[in-house]
Write a protein that holds these residues in place. Structure first.
Motif, short mmCIF file in Angstrom:
data_model
loop_
_atom_site.label_atom_id
_atom_site.label_comp_id
_atom_site.label_asym_id
_atom_site.label_seq_id
_atom_site.Cartn_x
_atom_site.Cartn_y
_atom_site.Cartn_z
N GLN A 67 -7.04 -2.96 -1.50
CA GLN A 67 -6.83 -3.52 -2.85
C GLN A 67 -5.34 -3.64 -3.16
OE1 GLN A 67 -7.68 -1.07 -6.27
NE2 GLN A 67 -8.63 -2.77 -7.35
N THR A 68 -4.60 -2.56 -2.86
CA THR A 68 -3.17 -2.59 -3.18
C THR A 68 -2.42 -3.58 -2.28
OG1 THR A 68 -2.86 -0.63 -1.82
CG2 THR A 68 -3.04 -0.27 -4.18
N MET A 69 -2.89 -3.72 -1.04
CA MET A 69 -2.24 -4.68 -0.15
C MET A 69 -2.46 -6.11 -0.68
SD MET A 69 -2.68 -5.29 3.93
CE MET A 69 -4.35 -5.90 3.90
N ALA A 70 -3.70 -6.39 -1.11
CA ALA A 70 -3.99 -7.72 -1.66
C ALA A 70 -3.13 -7.99 -2.90
CB ALA A 70 -5.47 -7.83 -1.99
N GLN A 71 -2.99 -6.97 -3.73
CA GLN A 71 -2.17 -7.14 -4.94
C GLN A 71 -0.70 -7.36 -4.58
OE1 GLN A 71 -3.29 -3.51 -6.94
NE2 GLN A 71 -5.00 -4.47 -8.00
N ALA A 72 -0.23 -6.61 -3.57
CA ALA A 72 1.17 -6.76 -3.15
C ALA A 72 1.43 -8.16 -2.62
CB ALA A 72 1.49 -5.72 -2.08
N LEU A 73 0.49 -8.69 -1.83
CA LEU A 73 0.69 -10.00 -1.22
C LEU A 73 0.48 -11.14 -2.21
CD1 LEU A 73 -0.97 -9.37 2.25
CD2 LEU A 73 1.46 -9.58 1.77
N GLU A 74 -0.37 -10.91 -3.20
CA GLU A 74 -0.60 -11.97 -4.21
C GLU A 74 0.57 -12.03 -5.21
OE1 GLU A 74 -4.41 -12.03 -6.07
OE2 GLU A 74 -3.85 -13.66 -7.40
N ASN A 75 1.04 -10.85 -5.58
CA ASN A 75 2.08 -10.81 -6.62
C ASN A 75 3.49 -10.59 -6.07
OD1 ASN A 75 0.05 -10.98 -8.71
ND2 ASN A 75 -0.45 -8.88 -8.18
N ASN A 76 3.58 -10.52 -4.74
CA ASN A 76 4.87 -10.28 -4.07
C ASN A 76 5.57 -9.04 -4.61
OD1 ASN A 76 4.59 -12.31 -2.25
ND2 ASN A 76 5.78 -13.81 -3.40
N THR A 78 6.51 -5.23 -3.53
CA THR A 78 6.56 -4.21 -2.46
C THR A 78 6.18 -2.82 -2.98
OG1 THR A 78 8.91 -3.91 -2.88
CG2 THR A 78 8.33 -5.38 -1.09
N ASP A 79 6.39 -2.58 -4.28
CA ASP A 79 6.08 -1.24 -4.82
C ASP A 79 4.59 -0.92 -4.74
OD1 ASP A 79 5.99 -3.35 -6.87
OD2 ASP A 79 5.29 -1.75 -8.18
N MET A 80 3.74 -1.95 -4.67
CA MET A 80 2.30 -1.71 -4.56
C MET A 80 1.93 -1.06 -3.22
SD MET A 80 1.16 -2.96 -7.41
CE MET A 80 -0.57 -2.75 -7.11
N LEU A 81 2.85 -1.11 -2.27
CA LEU A 81 2.55 -0.60 -0.93
C LEU A 81 2.84 0.89 -0.79
CD1 LEU A 81 4.16 -3.58 0.97
CD2 LEU A 81 1.72 -3.19 0.68
N ASN A 82 3.45 1.47 -1.82
CA ASN A 82 3.89 2.87 -1.71
C ASN A 82 2.73 3.87 -1.64
OD1 ASN A 82 6.53 2.08 -1.75
ND2 ASN A 82 6.75 2.33 -3.97
N GLY A 83 1.63 3.54 -2.27
CA GLY A 83 0.55 4.52 -2.40
C GLY A 83 -0.26 4.77 -1.14
N GLY A 87 4.86 4.47 7.35
CA GLY A 87 5.32 4.18 8.71
C GLY A 87 5.51 2.69 8.96
N PHE A 88 5.17 2.28 10.19
CA PHE A 88 5.40 0.89 10.59
C PHE A 88 4.59 -0.10 9.76
CE2 PHE A 88 6.37 3.07 14.73
CZ PHE A 88 7.73 2.88 14.64
N GLU A 89 3.39 0.31 9.35
CA GLU A 89 2.56 -0.63 8.58
C GLU A 89 3.20 -0.95 7.24
OE1 GLU A 89 0.08 -2.23 9.94
OE2 GLU A 89 0.04 -3.43 8.12
N LYS A 90 3.75 0.08 6.63
CA LYS A 90 4.43 -0.16 5.35
C LYS A 90 5.66 -1.05 5.56
CE LYS A 90 6.43 2.25 1.46
NZ LYS A 90 6.92 3.54 0.99
N ASP A 91 6.39 -0.78 6.64
CA ASP A 91 7.57 -1.61 6.94
C ASP A 91 7.16 -3.06 7.15
OD1 ASP A 91 8.94 0.73 6.86
OD2 ASP A 91 9.20 0.92 9.03
N GLU A 92 6.07 -3.26 7.91
CA GLU A 92 5.60 -4.61 8.23
C GLU A 92 5.21 -5.38 6.97
OE1 GLU A 92 2.19 -5.44 10.87
OE2 GLU A 92 3.48 -4.78 12.50
N LEU A 93 4.42 -4.70 6.13
CA LEU A 93 3.95 -5.37 4.91
C LEU A 93 5.11 -5.62 3.93
CD1 LEU A 93 0.58 -3.49 4.39
CD2 LEU A 93 0.85 -5.90 4.92
N THR A 94 6.05 -4.70 3.90
CA THR A 94 7.22 -4.90 3.04
C THR A 94 8.00 -6.13 3.50
OG1 THR A 94 7.32 -2.53 2.66
CG2 THR A 94 9.31 -3.76 2.17
N GLN A 95 8.15 -6.23 4.82
CA GLN A 95 8.82 -7.40 5.41
C GLN A 95 8.10 -8.68 5.03
OE1 GLN A 95 9.54 -5.88 9.53
NE2 GLN A 95 10.19 -7.98 9.85
N ARG A 96 6.78 -8.63 5.09
CA ARG A 96 5.95 -9.80 4.78
C ARG A 96 6.16 -10.23 3.33
NH1 ARG A 96 0.31 -11.27 5.86
NH2 ARG A 96 -0.23 -12.86 4.33
N VAL A 97 6.11 -9.25 2.43
CA VAL A 97 6.28 -9.57 1.00
C VAL A 97 7.68 -10.16 0.77
CG1 VAL A 97 6.47 -8.58 -1.31
CG2 VAL A 97 4.60 -7.89 0.17
#
Lengths: 180, 283
Positions: A67-76, A78-83, A87-97
């Protein structure tokens, strides 16, 4: 007779448009608000067996991660990814946003549910590997305009680990598509 | 003639109406550059959306579009979208992990008593150079190097990117190195093996002025390793006045205490769940 047929046709079309609009509104609402459905099967996990409480908390935390990943990618955001990511997944998704912000893109996911299978649980209980058969609808938007829209049946392999009060996603890798 | 010209016009219209298309390869290895053939004509935008990136650039529809290797380092699903004046076309493809060349090693616990059966768990996650989990079976070499001992190793095949072993700690205390290797990666962790619970705990008593000095023999585990200083030993004295327990930490290998004893008393000793001998003193 001809006028009546025309009237019924118009009525039918109008009704169909109304249903489509209602469905679209419902889907959009559930994309951001509802927690995705996650069913977990832990029958074949090893070498450690899943504890009862863990068996309940993983589907909940994994759903919240999606849910938080979808919100992060829809609303751009990165803070939604903190919860629920680390590690690498957070880095990857942050890069994506960040790259979405740079390109003016947004990605919207409509989550239709996850069939989760626990495949490895470390003897010390400090990591678990999951296989996820996810059903999603994805839209890519450029400046608010949908440029790609597709239903997805994707298989993911993930690694999660226990945090202070929840399980967090360390790795989430799409490995293939599957038949619905 | 009229029919033929109508057919030609229709064919032209159909061809002209055909939108731009994009044809990426279905499977790509991470960190490899690719060329994506496209059809159509005119200016277009190419979007590439992957697990860790989302890019947009101007391209010419109908040409082959190159994508650099650094844009395809993360394994997963990518969508290539080509938007020309007549609409957008998209196609997806998968980037697969490259060769296994990194390990993430989890060893638990960091301190373990000697002789603990399957007491050490070692889990290795297999990655490529770009931190993608390598799912195809790969042999991982696990090794144990005790201090002053010779190395022992065993191969385990990683399944879905994971290989693991459980080890029994050695009989002798001290640090031991646990390693896992694959490709050019060799990860090592150190586990401190400490003495297990006390074994054959024995006390003796001697007279010191008006008191009794109760002292243990050097406290060791069943393998002869000294139980670390600071480990608590409990002395319990039972006499006519009742029962008294005093907890004493081990210092320099032994635990001792001076007890004022009037009349006859029975003294027992314990450390954790281990109990020692019993002494009758006084009288």
């Amino acid at each position: 007779m001809k006028t009546a047929a025309l009237r019924y046709s118009l009525l039918g079309v109008g009704f169909a448009v109304l249903i489509c609009a209602a469905a679209a509104m419902y889907l959009r609402a559930s994309a951001s608000g509802e927690i995705p459905r996650v069913q977990m099967n832990a029958e074949n996990v090893g070498p450690r067996q899943i504890e009862d409480l863990t068996g309940k908390s993983i589907p909940r935390d994994y759903a919240l991660a999606w849910q938080t990943m979808a919100q992060a990618l829809e609303n751009n955001r990165t803070d939604m990814l903190n919860g629920y990511f680390t590690g690498f997944e957070k880095d990857e998704l942050t890069q994506r946003v960040k790259s979405q912000i740079k390109s003016g893109l947004h990605t919207r996911y409509q989550d239709r549910g996850h069939k989760l299978e626990a495949i490895f649980y470390a003897p010390a209980g400090d990591a678990m590997q999951l296989r996820d058969r996810a059903q999603l609808d994805m839209q890519v938007l450029d400046d608010g305009k949908v440029i790609c829209e597709e239903p997805l049946n994707v298989e993911y392999v993930g690694i999660i680990s226990p945090g202070a009060d929840r399980w967090v996603v360390r790795q989430l890798q799409a490995v293939g598509t599957q038949k619905p | 003639m009229k029919t033929l010209s109508s057919f030609a016009i229709l064919l032209f219209a159909v061809l002209a109406a055909q939108g731009a298309e994009i044809h990426p390869p279905a499977q790509v290895t991470a960190g490899t550059a690719i060329t994506i053939p496209t059809s159509g004509s005119g200016d277009a935008d190419l979007y590439l959306v992957g697990p860790a990136s989302a890019s947009k650039r101007k391209v010419q529809a109908g040409s082959d579009i190159s994508v650099e290797s650094d844009q395809l380092e993360h394994a997963g699903r990518y969508v290539a979208i080509l938007c020309a004046s007549d609409g957008c076309a998209s196609s997806s493809f998968f980037v697969n992990p490259a060769a296994a060349n990194r390990l993430s090693l989890l060893v638990h616990p960091s301190r373990v008593p000697v002789g603990s059966g399957n007491g050490i768990s070692t889990v290795a996650f297999v990655f490529d150079n770009f931190h993608n989990l390598v799912l195809k079976p790969e042999p991982v070499k696990f090794s144990v190097l005790p201090k002053g001992g010779s190395e022992v190793s065993a191969d385990r095949e990683a399944k879905d990117g994971v290989a693991w072993v459980r080890l029994t700690s050695a009989k002798k205390e001290g640090p031991t190195k646990l390693g896992a290797a694959i490709g050019h990666a060799n990860e090592v962790r150190v586990v401190q093996q400490v003495a297990a619970d006390a074994c054959n705990l024995r006390i003796k008593a001697s007279r010191v002025k008006n008191n009794y000095l109760i002292e243990t023999d050097p406290v060791r585990d069943c393998s002869g390793n000294s139980v670390p200083d600071g480990t608590v030993v409990s002395f319990t004295m039972t006499d006519a006045e009742g029962k008294t327990t005093v907890d004493v930490p081990i210092k320099r290998g032994v635990a001792k205490i001076e007890m004022p004893i009037k009349g006859r008393a029975r003294v027992t000793v314990a450390s954790g769940v281990v109990t020692g001998n019993e002494l009758e003193v006084g009288g």
